[in-house]
Design a protein around this motif. Structure first.
Motif, PDB file in Angstrom:
ATOM      1  N   SER A   1     -31.460  20.986  23.217  1.00 55.76           N
ATOM      2  CA  SER A   1     -30.188  21.710  23.262  1.00 55.76           C
ATOM      3  C   SER A   1     -29.399  21.342  24.516  1.00 55.76           C
ATOM      4  O   SER A   1     -28.162  21.243  24.474  1.00 55.76           O
ATOM      5  CB  SER A   1     -30.440  23.219  23.214  1.00 55.76           C
TER       6      SER A   1
ATOM      7  N   PHE B   1     -25.783  23.197  18.921  1.00 60.49           N
ATOM      8  CA  PHE B   1     -26.678  22.804  20.005  1.00 60.49           C
ATOM      9  C   PHE B   1     -28.148  22.973  19.621  1.00 60.49           C
ATOM     10  O   PHE B   1     -29.027  22.773  20.450  1.00 60.49           O
ATOM     11  CB  PHE B   1     -26.352  23.622  21.262  1.00 60.49           C
TER      12      PHE B   1
ATOM     13  N   SER C   1     -26.721  26.859  24.752  1.00 57.43           N
ATOM     14  CA  SER C   1     -25.466  26.313  24.220  1.00 57.43           C
ATOM     15  C   SER C   1     -24.443  26.214  25.338  1.00 57.43           C
ATOM     16  O   SER C   1     -24.669  26.686  26.458  1.00 57.43           O
ATOM     17  CB  SER C   1     -24.914  27.226  23.115  1.00 57.43           C
TER      18      SER C   1
ATOM     19  N   THR D   1     -27.475  28.462  18.570  1.00 68.44           N
ATOM     20  CA  THR D   1     -26.074  28.165  18.288  1.00 68.44           C
ATOM     21  C   THR D   1     -26.030  26.813  17.615  1.00 68.44           C
ATOM     22  O   THR D   1     -26.476  25.818  18.175  1.00 68.44           O
ATOM     23  CB  THR D   1     -25.257  28.169  19.586  1.00 68.44           C
TER      24      THR D   1
ATOM     25  N   ARG E   1     -23.211  29.657  15.617  1.00 69.78           N
ATOM     26  CA  ARG E   1     -24.630  30.002  15.572  1.00 69.78           C
ATOM     27  C   ARG E   1     -25.014  30.266  14.137  1.00 69.78           C
ATOM     28  O   ARG E   1     -24.374  31.026  13.443  1.00 69.78           O
ATOM     29  CB  ARG E   1     -24.917  31.224  16.437  1.00 69.78           C
TER      30      ARG E   1
ATOM     31  N   LYS F   1     -19.301  31.001  19.115  1.00 75.85           N
ATOM     32  CA  LYS F   1     -20.650  30.987  18.581  1.00 75.85           C
ATOM     33  C   LYS F   1     -20.847  32.223  17.728  1.00 75.85           C
ATOM     34  O   LYS F   1     -20.320  33.273  18.016  1.00 75.85           O
ATOM     35  CB  LYS F   1     -21.687  30.890  19.701  1.00 75.85           C
TER      36      LYS F   1
END
Length: 785
Positions: free
Chosen positions: A627, A567, A521, A564, A454, A760
């Motif tokens: 995403s 994504f 994500s 994240t 992330r 993440k």
């Protein structure tokens, strides 16, 4: 999917991919520059101790504010116990000749001139401490000493992660200090605090100062990262006669101006007395969490954790990666059971430090469902609720009667003084043998891809800045009913698609209610297998982690980029609209340029790019839906078909392509944008995927085409964003549903390819002021925060 939606299906795709060099038409977002959490890098995951120290320095922007010592004493140092007068202690020590001729009798007057090793030079600190505490107890016979200073310069601190740090000393409980007197015993990271590092040289000797500070900052980071019971940590560095105090919480990392502990002994008395008689909360421990002592050296630590009126017992750690960053949300997630409930009824407990201005996750969930019901009806609310994680307990933590937060409680209501100097942080470069990674990131291209990272967006530091700030965060816990499997770890491809289809349906109503999730994500989309959980219900997909979900205001600038990284939608990474037309009309306006080129003659003129009105960037529903698409693409690139795996040549090509699409790079949005634009014409071979993924890649191609068409339609009327084009949910749900019922797809069992972590990063937010057993824990096998 419910047919009552007012959103139509996406318009047909463009005839072919178009190179859209439109990034210059709109200024980039006014948000802070893109910066990633350094502790999620392969350098930290795979590097040696010195490399990890350097990463931690990078996390702190290679500088810390230096506060006045008096401010540190007032706001951070544990308070002096009642009935203790440091001047009287000083007088007593002079009378007993512990202090003689303005120097401590157990320490050389000038350590830098002593030819002995620093371990011997500073060994007298233990005796000085003992004399100070004896004098304090003589003033107040009711004082109860909690902690002792123990010097351990040759001992490695032990932990479940096999830490390699060897601080010169610590404060620890009297019981643990006595234990270390036994031969073969080592200090434990879970019991020590206020780590010490000593050097005989002056702070002006820069390379020695760098080495000392690098060691100490890493010592403190390790305590915060490895022990879930810590709320903050202290540190002490001594160089020659200079005594410097340090402090770290989830809101700040700082140091105090040093003092000469030989010529100014009363300040040392104040520090030692405060530490010796501190309560465990004042020393940084969380009293709402208690460790269950392991029954054997190989058994993992388990905890009893209070949430409201309930106590939960941890079964195993599911995710603790976010705690590696010294400052941040420090999200940890456990699989737990209710202490008084059935031993086979599992829950998931999340512990996190939340920014003070944010709502809690239970509040966000409640507000979201309320808006869905008001705007879309009770049936829509029920559908959304069915596909969200269900909280069963939650609490803003308190220490005594006060809320546990980084400013009002931990800093006793203090804010950092203005116009502070900053101490630069640099890691002293040791020999290659001591810093070389055990695994080279270049050995496998996938190892350089940060799977599940992330992005953090923090203002880039200025080593000359004078107005540092502390991020105010409060301590929060929430317990969820469902023990579900993240899409990182779900290995049945049919279940993966089922989860994506269900979440797409939930997002339809969430988006119709003018909410966006902003952090979709693999780690927060789940497959909830009810049968495997012993529950009589239909297995389904779930959406979690609502911390960054919010009601959107169309046209209002998106002030904080979240998500994240692997994504995130391309536009969110760029902070800019990427699909604006190069001409004044939409290329999806219902005609084919090749069949009807004369239509171009009817256009008075092409609208110059420079004349298009700049748009404030705003997170919209298409970014959430992109995403969803990147989850599918990610799964294809980081998994093999269990029965038809890629050969070595194809695996290398796939890894190289994955690195282009998922490498941690702020400019990666360009590759991702082009991949989305070209999705209609991509083949399995061009995408470097196994041929057995042909049917599922057709799904990815269809989803990408739908999204690309919607982007172009929504941005075709610049400077107005056409929100009617956001209605892609039914089209995406339809192709996902068809694919999930295809036996060529729903029987595929996935096998993960090599990657260093499925992690993440803990936050994607603005800054107001980022061994095998470890990898296994980080897999987030049933839940990822």
């Amino acid at each position: 999917m419910d047919n009552t939606s007012n959103h139509g299906t996406a318009t047909p795709a463009r005839p072919g991919p178009t190179s859209t060099s439109t990034t210059t038409t709109t200024p980039f977002s006014n948000e802070s520059p893109l910066r990633f959490r350094a502790s999620d890098s392969s350098k930290y995951r795979l590097g040696g101790t010195n490399a990890k120290r350097d990463v931690v320095m990078s996390e702190l922007n290679r500088q810390v504010p230096e506060v006045p010592l008096d401010w540190y004493f007032e706001h951070l140092l544990p308070p002096l116990p009642d009935g203790v007068d440091t001047e009287r202690i000083l007088s007593s020590l002079k009378q007993s000749q512990v202090i003689e001729d303005n120097k401590w009798s157990f320490i050389p007057q000038h350590p830098c001139q002593d030819k002995r090793h620093e371990d011997l030079v500073y060994a007298g600190l233990e005796m000085i401490f003992a004399e100070i505490i004896t004098a304090a107890k003589a003033q107040n016979h009711d004082l109860v000493q909690e902690f002792a200073l123990k010097l351990t310069p040759r001992a490695r601190v032990v932990s479940e992660r096999n830490s390699t740090t060897k601080p010169d000393g610590h404060f620890m409980s009297l019981e643990d200090a006595a234990r270390l007197d036994r031969e073969g015993e080592k200090p434990s990271v879970y019991e020590v605090w206020d780590s010490h590092e000593f050097k005989k040289e002056n702070e002006s000797v820069r390379h020695v100062m760098d080495e000392c500070v690098g060691q100490l900052v890493y010592d403190m980071q390790q305590i915060m990262a490895l022990d879930p019971c810590r709320r903050f940590a202290f540190g002490t560095s001594i160089m020659n006669r200079s005594f410097r105090l340090w402090f770290c919480s989830r809101g700040t990392f700082l140091t105090a101006t040093p003092f000469d502990f030989i010529s100014d002994p009363e300040k040392l008395i104040r520090v030692f007395v405060s530490f010796a008689f501190a309560s465990r909360p004042d020393a940084g421990w969380d009293t709402s969490m208690a460790c269950i002592p392991p029954a054997s050296p190989t058994e993992k630590r388990r905890y009893k954790i209070q949430v409201g009126s309930k106590t939960y017992v941890t079964i195993k750690m599911l995710s603790d990666y976010a705690a590696d960053s010294p400052i941040g949300r420090a999200t940890r997630v456990w699989l737990v059971v209710d202490e008084v409930g059935p031993s086979d009824r599992y829950y998931v407990l999340k512990d996190v430090w939340v920014d003070a201005e944010r709502d809690t996750e239970d509040e966000i969930r409640s507000n979201l469902l309320k808006d869905v019901e008001e705007k879309c009806g009770s049936k829509a609310r029920d559908k959304v609720e069915r596909h969200l994680l269900t909280p069963v307990a939650f609490e803003k933590l308190r220490i005594g009667a006060s809320a546990d937060d980084t400013t009002q409680l931990i800093m006793r209501g203090g804010s950092l003084p203005q116009n502070l100097d900053h101490l630069k942080l640099t890691v002293f470069q040791q020999s290659e043998s001591s810093t070389r990674s055990q695994v080279s990131p270049s050995d496998n291209a996938i190892d350089s891809v940060f799977s599940g990272t992330r992005a953090r967006y923090l203002q880039q530091g200025d080593t000359g800045r004078k107005t540092p700030q502390v991020t105010s965060r409060f301590h929060y816990r929430i317990v969820f009913s469902e023990r579900a499997t993240t899409l990182y770890d779900e290995k049945n491809l049919g279940n993966v698609l089922g989860a994506l289809a269900d979440v797409t349906e939930a997002l339809q109503w969430i988006h119709k209610s003018n909410w966006v999730h902003r952090d979709i994500s693999c780690g927060n989309v789940y497959w909830y297998g009810c049968k495997s959980a012993g529950i009589e219900d239909r297995s389904r997909g779930l959406l979690g982690d609502l911390e960054f979900a919010k009601a959107r205001i169309p046209g209002f600038p998106h002030e904080i980029r979240t998500g994240t990284f692997n994504f995130m939608a391309s536009e969110v990474i760029a902070g800019n609209y990427l699909f604006l037309p190069r001409t004044g009309f939409s290329m999806f306006s219902g005609f084919n340029l090749r069949q009807d080129p004369a239509r171009l003659l009817a256009i008075d003129s092409l609208t110059p790019i420079s004349s298009i009105t700049p748009l404030p960037f705003n997170f919209n529903p298409l970014h959430d839906m992109e995403s969803i698409w990147w989850i599918l693409v990610y799964i294809l690139y980081f998994n093999d078909d269990g029965e038809n795996g890629a050969d070595a040549e194809l695996a290398n090509k796939r890894a190289a392509k994955a690195q282009l699409l998922f490498a941690q790079d702020g400019l990666i949005y360009q590759e991702r944008q082009l991949f989305l634009e070209a999705s209609l014409h991509l083949t399995v071979q061009q995408s470097c995927l196994s041929l057995s993924f042909g049917p599922i890649f057709a799904l990815a191609r269809a989803m990408g085409t739908i999204l690309y068409a919607a982007y172009c339609d929504s941005e075709a009327k610049s400077p107005v964003i056409d929100e009617e084009a956001f209605g892609v949910h039914e089209a995406l749900h339809q192709v996902l549903h068809v694919a999930s019922n295809n036996p060529q797809i729903n029987t595929v069992q996935l096998v993960g390819t090599t990657r260093p972590q499925k992690r993440k990063i803990e936050d994607a937010e603005h800054s107001r002021g980022n061994g095998s057993s470890r990898s296994k824990r980080a897999r987030n096998d049933t839940h990822n925060s």
